[in-house]
Scaffold this motif. Structure first.
Motif, short mmCIF file in Angstrom:
data_model
loop_
_atom_site.label_atom_id
_atom_site.label_comp_id
_atom_site.label_asym_id
_atom_site.label_seq_id
_atom_site.Cartn_x
_atom_site.Cartn_y
_atom_site.Cartn_z
N ARG A 590 2.31 62.70 -46.85
CA ARG A 590 2.78 62.14 -45.58
C ARG A 590 2.34 62.99 -44.39
O ARG A 590 2.08 62.46 -43.32
CB ARG A 590 4.32 62.05 -45.60
N GLU A 591 2.25 64.29 -44.56
CA GLU A 591 1.80 65.18 -43.49
C GLU A 591 0.97 66.31 -44.10
O GLU A 591 1.21 66.73 -45.24
CB GLU A 591 2.98 65.79 -42.72
N ARG A 593 -0.10 70.26 -43.57
CA ARG A 593 0.33 71.48 -42.90
C ARG A 593 -0.72 72.58 -43.12
O ARG A 593 -1.50 72.52 -44.08
CB ARG A 593 1.68 71.93 -43.46
#
Length: 668
Positions: A590-591, A593
């Protein structure tokens, strides 16, 4: 005033003369453009002539002034001349010092310029080699560089350090050159020394295959390729002729001689002695038959692992009711006891090499281009009992086209319609492992679909890179392969079980003997390199010379050999954002980092559904259907070390079909 002009004239004249002279010398050192130098010299000469005319006119004026009222005694005149001589002398010394400092400055600038030019030429050579720039194109580029003052060679051959002469031998009915095993290994060790510090054993895989060069002639290459630790292969020997070499003994003599020497003495690099071992000959069936001196794959006794006899049914097929024919042994092969199988004594026997277990059955040719293609061909135009209608074939093609753009980025080709003549080996692999189980469902009969799934499940086990998981199900994979071959005649007719289909029952033995995945025993990397070799040939004049020159240029440009390890593309899109974790949970990115960390939705296996029940539960090989991911998933942070492999995520009935990737990247 006249006296001042008389004293200033020699100094200004000499000063300007020295300035012009120094400029000409510096220009001659820094420029290769003769016309530019000539134009500057002419300008300086014109300036000198103007200065000389000016000096003469001013001298005449001074003489007139002396005659009409400026008479001086000889002593004062001598004093003035001596004074002027001293001033000129001191000025010359100062000018000499300036010239010496100027020349040293020019020398340092010249050295810096040479260094910059060398770097430019090096970068140009690497760029031209990596991008496979044509000779005419590179020559045009060099002309532009020279036009704007850069000191680069006029010809691309000088830039790339192309050898002037290549020694080619006449051998085996064609042209032949031997480049060597040790030289290729040393190049890899030199460029990747840190990768070989922990292990001093070098395992070599070899490939021999024929490559047609042109559609309008029979000219073909027969190279001997070597691969070390899955680095990009290199050429050991190269043969070019209108057919395959007419003598396998002569063709392999140089290769076998050096291989025996390396196995005995090893290779020393950076004061480390590396032992050399032969791992495998990875070849297709015609090449194995050629170097082992056995009958071709269309022969009655063509099976390389067992003594089964084929029968004629429009072609040689293996429909024998004998489920366990005797296996061939190395001892009997060395003694040439298989008179129906061996055509002559192979030079490999005299070199002390094994001729059965050393030749794994390459699954790229055997399964992908053999069995899978045969299944699809029979579905399109086979016997009545298996042939599909045009409506069914169109439905399969439409489903495949709907999957375009859905495959992960690692795939070189996206699914396309059933134009089988245009399909490559990677597309047949994609079909049997990923897209086939999805698009054939509800189109084939239940019996035929389950039969196809037995091949998919068996290959999924044999291609698993996790040793523990693979070995736990090897016996089950063997049962599935045997079942597939045994029941193929019932579903596809009496002409289906060809050499390739029968050989499926022996594929599991290779995985057991080598204790590795089928991916490590396939010819995919060799086929990719053969394509690169073919692209180096631009015309039919001396193809071997063209290839060797291009290889030499790449070597002198310090092009590194690529290690064929798996790379993972990660994105938040479904096709590149689904992974299987080591704890067997599925992760949806989803993301992203920093530090290769990802915020993911984690879906546990108990919240997934099975895709098929026969021949086994699909979850056994981590194939599952995910629905309502947002409802059952939990948000967690995942590091790259937590990821086992990437997952192919395809849309299916309002959810997603999840299928772990079982092969490496298809493009770099």
């Amino acid at each position: 005033m006249a006296e001042g002009n008389g004293r200033d004239l020699p100094r200004s004249y000499l000063r300007r003369w020295r300035m012009y002279n120094t400029e000409v010398e510096n220009l001659a050192c820094l420029s290769d453009d003769e016309e530019s130098v000539s134009s500057h010299v002419s300008a300086v000469q014109e300036g000198s002539e103007r200065m000389h005319e000016l000096s003469e006119s001013q001298s005449s004026n001074i003489n007139i002034n002396h005659e009409y009222g400026n008479n001086e005694n000889e002593a004062s005149s001598d004093n003035v001349e001596s004074s002027n001589d001293e001033e000129i002398s001191s000025e010359e010394e100062q000018s000499s010092e300036n010239d010496s400092s100027g020349s040293s400055r020019v020398s340092s600038e010249d050295e810096q310029s040479d260094s910059d030019n060398n770097d430019l030429c090096k970068d140009l050579a690497e760029w031209a080699t990596e991008n496979k720039t044509s000779r005419d194109g590179l020559n045009s580029l060099l002309f532009i560089f020279r036009k704007y003052g850069h000191r680069v060679p006029k010809d691309s051959r000088t830039l790339l350090k192309t050898p002037r002469h290549i020694d080619i031998n006449k051998k085996c009915g064609g042209d032949y050159i031997y480049l060597g095993i040790e030289s290729g290994i040393l190049k890899i060790l030199t460029q990747n020394a840190r990768h070989f510090t922990r292990n001093n054993e070098l395992l070599l895989d070899f490939n021999i295959d024929g490559v047609p060069l042109f559609k309008s002639s029979n000219t073909q290459f027969w190279p001997i390729l070597c691969s070390l630790s899955k680095y990009e292969p290199f050429i050991v020997a190269l043969y070019c002729g209108n057919s395959k070499p007419n003598s396998v003994q002569a063709y392999l003599s140089d290769f076998l001689g050096e291989l025996e020497n390396l196995k005995t003495h090893g290779i020393t690099f950076n004061e480390i002695l590396y032992t050399v071992k032969l791992n495998a000959f990875i070849c297709d069936a015609p090449a194995r038959s050629f170097i082992k001196c056995t009958v071709g794959h269309n022969g009655y006794y063509s099976c390389e692992r067992c003594t089964i006899r084929g029968e004629w049914n429009g072609r040689v097929v293996f429909n024998s009711s004998d489920n366990s024919p005797p296996l061939r042994t190395e001892e009997e092969f060395r003694a040439c006891l298989y008179s129906n199988h061996q055509t002559s004594r192979s030079p490999l026997i005299d070199a002390g090499l094994f001729c059965i277990n050393t030749f794994p059955l390459d699954y790229m040719h055997l399964v992908c281009l053999g069995v899978v293609k045969r299944i699809l061909m029979f579905l399109k135009q086979g016997p009545r009992e298996c042939k599909l209608s045009q409506q069914q074939l169109k439905l399969i093609s439409d489903k495949l086209k709907n999957l375009r753009g859905k495959m992960p980025r690692e795939f070189a080709r996206q699914p396309r319609s059933l134009e089988l003549d245009k399909w490559k080996a990677t597309e047949f692999r994609q079909f049997v492992l990923y897209s086939g189980p999805l698009v054939l469902k509800s189109v084939l009969s239940r019996a035929m679909y389950n039969h196809f799934l037995t091949l998919t499940v068996a290959l999924s086990i044999l291609l698993d890179s996790i040793k523990e998981t693979r070995n736990a199900y090897l016996d089950y994979a063997q049962e599935l392969m045997t079942y597939f071959v045994k029941n193929a005649t019932t579903l596809y007719g009496n002409t289906f079980v060809s050499y390739n289909v029968h050989a499926l029952v022996h594929v599991t033995d290779d995985v057991k003997n080598y204790d590795t995945s089928l991916n490590d025993l396939s010819a995919f990397q060799f086929e990719n390199y053969l394509h690169q070799i073919k692209k180096k040939v631009k015309n039919g004049q001396n193809p071997i010379v063209q290839v060797v020159k291009r290889l030499t240029e790449a070597e002198k440009s310090n092009i590194r050999r690529i290690h064929s390890k798996t790379f993972m593309y990660v994105s938040m899109k479904k096709k590149d954002g689904c992974f299987l974790l080591w704890n067997q949970n599925f992760a949806f990115v989803r993301e992203r980092r920093p530090g290769k960390k990802y915020v993911c939705d984690i879906l546990k296996p108990q919240y997934t559904e099975q895709f098929f029940k026969e021949p086994c539960d699909s979850k056994l090989i981590n194939i599952a259907v995910a629905k309502n991911i947002e409802r059952y998933a939990s948000r967690q942070m995942v590091e790259e070390a937590d990821i086992e492999r990437k997952v192919v995520c395809l849309p299916y009935e309002g959810g997603y079909l999840l299928m772990p990737m079982l092969h490496g990247i298809e493009r770099h």
